[in-house]
Design an enzyme around this catalytic site. Structure first.
Site, PDB file in Angstrom:
ATOM      1  N   GLY A   7      -9.213  28.773   3.176  1.00  0.00           N
ATOM      2  CA  GLY A   7      -8.998  29.132   4.573  1.00  0.00           C
ATOM      3  C   GLY A   7      -8.192  30.413   4.752  1.00  0.00           C
ATOM      4  N   ASN A   8      -7.215  30.643   3.871  1.00  0.00           N
ATOM      5  CA  ASN A   8      -6.336  31.808   4.044  1.00  0.00           C
ATOM      6  C   ASN A   8      -7.044  33.135   3.815  1.00  0.00           C
ATOM      7  OD1 ASN A   8      -6.527  31.275   1.273  1.00  0.00           O
ATOM      8  ND2 ASN A   8      -4.477  32.070   0.848  1.00  0.00           N
ATOM      9  N   LYS A  50     -13.893  12.718   6.997  1.00  0.00           N
ATOM     10  CA  LYS A  50     -13.480  14.108   7.237  1.00  0.00           C
ATOM     11  C   LYS A  50     -13.336  14.392   8.731  1.00  0.00           C
ATOM     12  CE  LYS A  50     -13.834  18.735   6.046  1.00  0.00           C
ATOM     13  NZ  LYS A  50     -12.503  19.163   5.702  1.00  0.00           N
ATOM     14  N   LYS A  78     -10.239  20.158  -5.443  1.00  0.00           N
ATOM     15  CA  LYS A  78     -10.259  21.335  -6.319  1.00  0.00           C
ATOM     16  C   LYS A  78     -10.181  20.902  -7.782  1.00  0.00           C
ATOM     17  CE  LYS A  78      -7.809  24.073  -2.882  1.00  0.00           C
ATOM     18  NZ  LYS A  78      -8.974  24.355  -2.071  1.00  0.00           N
ATOM     19  N   LYS A  93     -16.274  22.308   0.157  1.00  0.00           N
ATOM     20  CA  LYS A  93     -16.665  23.600  -0.408  1.00  0.00           C
ATOM     21  C   LYS A  93     -16.304  23.724  -1.901  1.00  0.00           C
ATOM     22  CE  LYS A  93     -12.806  26.653  -0.557  1.00  0.00           C
ATOM     23  NZ  LYS A  93     -11.777  25.647  -0.679  1.00  0.00           N
TER      24      LYS A  93
END
Ligand code: ADP
Ligand code: MG
Length: 315
Positions: free
Chosen positions: A12-13, A128, A274, A212
């Protein structure tokens, strides 16, 4: 330095908040990507879309309030919209950065559909949260219409959708072809447009959001990448994260990673996917490694100077 095939997953960053900020944020992100391209690496870029897809959904929902003849926009369509406008901003920023360094590089954005299993248990258990906060009344009305809602950390109610595992990237051959032709390819944005295929092989949009990091891991595996690089808001993965005895990790074997997952060291929905994505990539072929680090530290991390590297034993 050794030239690698790298799948880079942007968090996101890397994209900033809102439309105007996104243009600024991607300019910075593009410099980091072009630095890597200049080192000769072959690059595929994926990215998240949480806030963006939420914004699009809100906008499309408002439309149905203002204009009674508009129907609800399906979630996979909102994901496609987000891939489009994030992709074009990234593509243009990368092209501009290449141009400013007098490099004649090629950049493409491929809208991509990612197939999920119709019977994925995630469809029975949506987890989610997406979109805006709702009142209790709105949530109850949704529930009556079969749309699952949860109470989100005391802040109100939100719609929750399924987050099934990605199984097949439909545009893989296109991505491969462009990569071979020397393009920097932006794809699988927001985890891909979720689809299921019917008996006749027709693709139908699924009301879901694919993680993602999971989609990036599958893409890296299928492209035979050397490296999956997950760029996020922390320089390293930690155990006892945020506690007094916090410890930053430089190296992590698949075995150790599984052990830490069992100890619940990684937060669900942020660091856990992740690390899980990294484990699957490591196990998919010899020598496959994942680097998790800060966006700004990408080059340093790839050079082995920082970040957390996750690899299978006997690398
Ligand atoms: P992205 O948009 O890059 O996917 P996320 O917010 O989903 O970002 O995930 C990254 C965040 O995970 C970090 O900013 C950090 O706050 C959080 N996090 C949770 N557990 C850990 C951990 N064990 N080590 C490091 N970061 C962690
Ligand atoms: Mg995330």
């Amino acid at each position: 330095m050794e030239k690698k095939k790298i799948v880079i997953a942007l968090g996101g960053n890397a994209l900033g908040k809102g439309m105007a900020q996104q243009q600024e944020a991607v300019a910075r992100t593009a410099r980091i990507i072009v630095d890597l391209a200049q080192q000769g690496h072959s690059l595929v870029i994926t990215h998240g879309n949480g806030p963006q897809v939420g914004m699009i959904q809100d906008a499309m929902e408002s439309l149905t309030v203002v204009h009674k003849n508009y129907e609800q926009t399906p979630l996979p369509t909102c994901v496609a919209m987000s891939q489009g406008y994030i992709g074009i901003d990234l593509q243009n920023a990368i092209k501009y950065e290449l141009l400013s360094r007098s490099i004649d590089g090629k950049v493409s954005t491929i809208l991509s559909q990612v197939e999920v299993d119709r019977d994925d248990p995630a469809f029975k258990n949506p987890t989610k949260p997406i979109g805006r906060f709702l009142t209790k009344e709105e949530a109850l009305e949704n529930e009556a219409n079969g749309i699952r809602c949860i109470e989100d950390a005391g802040r109100g109610y939100r719609v929750v959708v399924a987050s099934p595992m990605p199984k097949r990237i439909r545009e893989l051959e296109t991505i491969r072809t462009l990569l071979r032709a020397g393009h920097i390819v932006i794809t699988c944005g927001g985890g891909g447009i979720p689809v299921v295929s019917d008996e006749n092989g027709k693709l139908i949009g699924a009301s879901a959001v694919i993680d993602k990091d999971n989609a990036s891991s599958l893409l890296a595996e299928k492209l035979g990448a050397d490296y999956l690089v997950i760029l996020t808001a922390v320089e390293k993965v930690a155990i006892n994260y945020g506690k007094e005895n916090q410890e930053w990790l430089t190296d992590l074997t698949v075995e150790q990673a599984k052990e830490y997952i069992a100890q619940k060291q990684f937060a669900a929905g942020s660091m856990l996917p992740k690390v899980e994505a990294a484990i699957r990539f490591a196990q998919s072929g010899k020598g496959r490694k994942t680097l998790i680090t800060l966006l700004d530290k990408a080059a340093e991390g790839i050079a082995g100077k920082t970040g957390t590297v996750i690899y299978a034993d006997g690398r």
